[in-house]
Design a protein around this motif. Structure first.
Motif, PDB file in Angstrom:
ATOM      1  N   GLY A   1       0.826  -1.195   0.000  1.00  0.00           N
ATOM      2  CA  GLY A   1       0.000   0.000   0.000  1.00  0.00           C
ATOM      3  C   GLY A   1       0.861   1.246   0.000  1.00  0.00           C
ATOM      4  N   ILE A   2       0.524   2.199  -0.853  1.00  0.00           N
ATOM      5  CA  ILE A   2       1.264   3.461  -0.927  1.00  0.00           C
ATOM      6  C   ILE A   2       0.498   4.537  -0.166  1.00  0.00           C
ATOM      7  N   ILE A   3       1.194   5.250   0.686  1.00  0.00           N
ATOM      8  CA  ILE A   3       0.641   6.422   1.370  1.00  0.00           C
ATOM      9  C   ILE A   3       1.264   7.661   0.748  1.00  0.00           C
ATOM     10  N   THR A   4       0.442   8.530   0.178  1.00  0.00           N
ATOM     11  CA  THR A   4       0.966   9.741  -0.449  1.00  0.00           C
ATOM     12  C   THR A   4      -0.047  10.864  -0.271  1.00  0.00           C
ATOM     13  N   GLN A   5       0.199  11.989  -0.933  1.00  0.00           N
ATOM     14  CA  GLN A   5      -0.752  13.090  -0.881  1.00  0.00           C
ATOM     15  C   GLN A   5      -2.048  12.688  -1.596  1.00  0.00           C
ATOM     16  N   PRO A   6      -3.169  13.313  -1.261  1.00  0.00           N
ATOM     17  CA  PRO A   6      -4.428  12.990  -1.950  1.00  0.00           C
ATOM     18  C   PRO A   6      -4.305  13.164  -3.454  1.00  0.00           C
ATOM     19  N   LEU A   7      -4.984  12.305  -4.182  1.00  0.00           N
ATOM     20  CA  LEU A   7      -4.969  12.359  -5.642  1.00  0.00           C
ATOM     21  C   LEU A   7      -6.090  13.270  -6.110  1.00  0.00           C
ATOM     22  N   HIS A   8      -5.737  14.449  -6.629  1.00  0.00           N
ATOM     23  CA  HIS A   8      -6.789  15.331  -7.135  1.00  0.00           C
ATOM     24  C   HIS A   8      -6.366  15.926  -8.473  1.00  0.00           C
ATOM     25  N   THR A   9      -6.033  17.207  -8.550  1.00  0.00           N
ATOM     26  CA  THR A   9      -5.753  17.818  -9.851  1.00  0.00           C
ATOM     27  C   THR A   9      -4.319  18.333  -9.961  1.00  0.00           C
ATOM     28  N   ASN A  10      -3.458  17.869  -9.079  1.00  0.00           N
ATOM     29  CA  ASN A  10      -2.054  18.282  -9.105  1.00  0.00           C
ATOM     30  C   ASN A  10      -1.287  17.339 -10.032  1.00  0.00           C
ATOM     31  N   TYR A  11      -0.782  17.872 -11.147  1.00  0.00           N
ATOM     32  CA  TYR A  11      -0.127  17.021 -12.141  1.00  0.00           C
ATOM     33  C   TYR A  11       1.077  16.277 -11.561  1.00  0.00           C
TER      34      TYR A  11
ATOM     35  N   MET B   1     -19.025  26.630  -6.648  1.00  0.00           N
ATOM     36  CA  MET B   1     -19.481  25.525  -7.490  1.00  0.00           C
ATOM     37  C   MET B   1     -20.223  24.478  -6.672  1.00  0.00           C
ATOM     38  N   THR B   2     -21.137  23.810  -7.313  1.00  0.00           N
ATOM     39  CA  THR B   2     -21.806  22.671  -6.693  1.00  0.00           C
ATOM     40  C   THR B   2     -20.876  21.466  -6.731  1.00  0.00           C
ATOM     41  N   SER B   3     -21.207  20.430  -5.980  1.00  0.00           N
ATOM     42  CA  SER B   3     -20.385  19.215  -5.974  1.00  0.00           C
ATOM     43  C   SER B   3     -20.322  18.593  -7.370  1.00  0.00           C
ATOM     44  N   GLY B   4     -21.434  18.663  -8.104  1.00  0.00           N
ATOM     45  CA  GLY B   4     -21.448  18.122  -9.462  1.00  0.00           C
ATOM     46  C   GLY B   4     -20.569  18.909 -10.414  1.00  0.00           C
ATOM     47  N   GLU B   5     -20.553  20.231 -10.251  1.00  0.00           N
ATOM     48  CA  GLU B   5     -19.717  21.080 -11.104  1.00  0.00           C
ATOM     49  C   GLU B   5     -18.234  20.849 -10.814  1.00  0.00           C
ATOM     50  N   ILE B   6     -17.900  20.666  -9.536  1.00  0.00           N
ATOM     51  CA  ILE B   6     -16.507  20.370  -9.184  1.00  0.00           C
ATOM     52  C   ILE B   6     -16.086  19.044  -9.799  1.00  0.00           C
ATOM     53  N   ALA B   7     -16.962  18.058  -9.732  1.00  0.00           N
ATOM     54  CA  ALA B   7     -16.654  16.764 -10.338  1.00  0.00           C
ATOM     55  C   ALA B   7     -16.450  16.894 -11.847  1.00  0.00           C
ATOM     56  N   THR B   8     -17.222  17.770 -12.474  1.00  0.00           N
ATOM     57  CA  THR B   8     -17.102  17.977 -13.920  1.00  0.00           C
ATOM     58  C   THR B   8     -15.755  18.572 -14.292  1.00  0.00           C
ATOM     59  N   ILE B   9     -15.317  19.606 -13.578  1.00  0.00           N
ATOM     60  CA  ILE B   9     -14.052  20.246 -13.955  1.00  0.00           C
ATOM     61  C   ILE B   9     -12.858  19.361 -13.620  1.00  0.00           C
ATOM     62  N   GLN B  10     -13.035  18.420 -12.702  1.00  0.00           N
ATOM     63  CA  GLN B  10     -11.941  17.521 -12.321  1.00  0.00           C
ATOM     64  C   GLN B  10     -11.961  16.209 -13.100  1.00  0.00           C
TER      65      GLN B  10
ATOM     66  N   SER C   1     -11.262  30.190 -11.295  1.00  0.00           N
ATOM     67  CA  SER C   1     -12.049  30.436 -10.091  1.00  0.00           C
ATOM     68  C   SER C   1     -13.013  29.280  -9.803  1.00  0.00           C
ATOM     69  N   ARG C   2     -13.344  29.095  -8.538  1.00  0.00           N
ATOM     70  CA  ARG C   2     -14.393  28.142  -8.154  1.00  0.00           C
ATOM     71  C   ARG C   2     -15.720  28.861  -7.908  1.00  0.00           C
ATOM     72  N   ILE C   3     -15.798  30.131  -8.304  1.00  0.00           N
ATOM     73  CA  ILE C   3     -17.015  30.923  -8.181  1.00  0.00           C
ATOM     74  C   ILE C   3     -17.641  31.088  -9.562  1.00  0.00           C
ATOM     75  N   LEU C   4     -18.919  30.750  -9.678  1.00  0.00           N
ATOM     76  CA  LEU C   4     -19.606  30.836 -10.964  1.00  0.00           C
ATOM     77  C   LEU C   4     -20.688  31.906 -10.953  1.00  0.00           C
ATOM     78  N   LYS C   5     -20.826  32.577 -12.090  1.00  0.00           N
ATOM     79  CA  LYS C   5     -21.929  33.503 -12.314  1.00  0.00           C
ATOM     80  C   LYS C   5     -22.984  32.811 -13.179  1.00  0.00           C
ATOM     81  N   ARG C   6     -24.126  33.429 -13.314  1.00  0.00           N
ATOM     82  CA  ARG C   6     -25.263  32.792 -13.981  1.00  0.00           C
ATOM     83  C   ARG C   6     -24.934  32.342 -15.400  1.00  0.00           C
ATOM     84  N   ASN C   7     -24.239  33.151 -16.163  1.00  0.00           N
ATOM     85  CA  ASN C   7     -24.004  32.834 -17.571  1.00  0.00           C
ATOM     86  C   ASN C   7     -22.654  32.174 -17.844  1.00  0.00           C
TER      87      ASN C   7
END
Length: 378
Positions: free
Chosen positions: A4-14, A72-81, A265-271
């Protein structure tokens, strides 16, 4: 051996994703069955589904009916990731994600690992850890027949950031390890002085693999050629950085390009269009190094991949994220002159060549020593 490998969380860091991919592949090539233990991010916790849905609905209503900018909503965050998550799904074998010690214990009991490898990245930097004791394998301290290895574990900085309590407990846990290796030379002294253990410096996991191995990933993903020649990979942009990129384009007569979403940004406007916020896949980042003629970065792994791909590069120090990493890496390859202050750009000869034959010789020798460390202790 089931590992088992213990490392930093796997998210969007290349860099974080690719170092884990590289370490996992290397261990597999050595004959081990390997899983990355999928930990939560620092501020992430398991939230009740209904509560999450209610918050998401409130954000959408506020944005669409009241014309308010919202997070962003949880679904929007999942989309961009999604492109980064797809890379993980296709290339990294993980356990179920854990959010607390109870869930970690359940995972450990289910998998019955025979060995643990801690590393790489800044896995031993308390400010980046949700539970620093987990990163020193506190959850298996009572198991006498478990192998415990640290591979290229990084403190990120050359000063000690642990509290007295963390120091005492992590020192005790570190002394249970079969072997410890660190990514930076300064980590050797930090281990000796504060953890009361010996350590060996090894190469970053990404450098255990060849350029050709990474390009296979990019080709399998169908990545297209990049749109410029000057690859600018900047984690912490500002007006000064923007001005410097303009200056580099003029002086080098090259078109710059980046691998980033159109909007960060993680802040969205209407359009707003969610497509403008999608984070490109790691394979697009790999393709960028292959296509670049020169690289400008403030990223540790930006330096590392420039070396892997033999691309001339200039790096701006990043104090907040830790400069010890840059100094250690560049000193090892005799490339200290590539780390410059942004104010020095105008007086720097940007066409100064790099002796890649010498650099590659150093890399191959260091790689052999590092593989020997893995084979000896695991």
């Amino acid at each position: 051996m089931k590992t088992g490998i213990i490392t930093q969380p796997l998210h969007t860091n290349y860099g974080g994703l690719l170092q884990n991919y590289a370490l996992q592949k290397t261990l597999r090539d050595c004959g081990h069955e390997v899983y990355t233990i999928n930990k939560r991010k620092l501020r992430e916790c398991r939230k009740p589904v209904i509560k999450t849905l209610l918050k998401d609905c409130a954000r959408i209503i506020a944005r669409r009916l009241l014309n308010k900018a919202t997070s962003m909503t949880s679904g929007e965050i999942a989309t961009i990731q999604r492109p980064c998550q797809k890379f993980v799904d296709n290339n990294i074998t993980t356990t179920k994600k854990y959010h607390n010690d109870k869930e970690l214990t359940e995972i450990v009991n289910r998998h019955k690992f025979e060995a643990y490898v801690v590393g790489s990245d800044q896995v031993w930097r308390p400010r980046y850890s949700a539970n620093i004791y987990n990163d020193f394998l506190d959850f298996c301290q009572a198991e006498n027949n478990i192998k415990r290895i640290a591979y290229a574990a990084s403190f990120g900085v050359d000063e000690w950031e642990f509290t007295p309590r963390e120091t005492t407990e992590c020192s005790r846990l570190a002394q249970l390890f079969d072997a410890i290796s660190v990514r930076e030379e300064s980590g050797i002294e930090l281990c000796r002085k504060h953890l009361k253990t010996e350590a060996q410096q090894v190469i970053d996991p990404t450098m255990l693999l060849s350029k050709e191995t990474y390009m296979e990933l990019a080709q399998q993903a169908g990545e297209e050629k990049s749109s410029g020649e000057l690859f600018c990979y900047i984690l912490d942009g500002n007006d000064s950085i923007t001005h410097t990129i303009d200056l580099l384009e003029e002086r080098l007569s090259m078109k710059s390009f980046q691998v980033t979403p159109k909007k960060k940004s993680r802040i969205l406007k209407r359009n707003d269009r969610i497509e403008d916020y999608i984070i490109p896949a790691p394979t697009k980042w790999i393709q960028a190094f292959n296509d670049a003629k020169i690289v400008f970065t403030d990223s540790f792994h930006g330096c590392v991949f420039s070396i892997i791909f033999n691309k001339p590069f200039w790096v701006i120090g990043n104090n907040e994220r830790g400069n010890a990493r840059f100094h250690s890496l560049l000193t090892k390859f005799n490339l200290k002159e590539r780390l410059i202050d942004i104010k020095e750009i105008e007086s720097t000869d940007l066409n100064t060549p790099i002796d890649w034959e010498r650099v590659n010789t150093i890399k191959e020798e260091w790689k052999r020593e590092s593989l020997n460390f893995i084979k000896k202790y695991l």
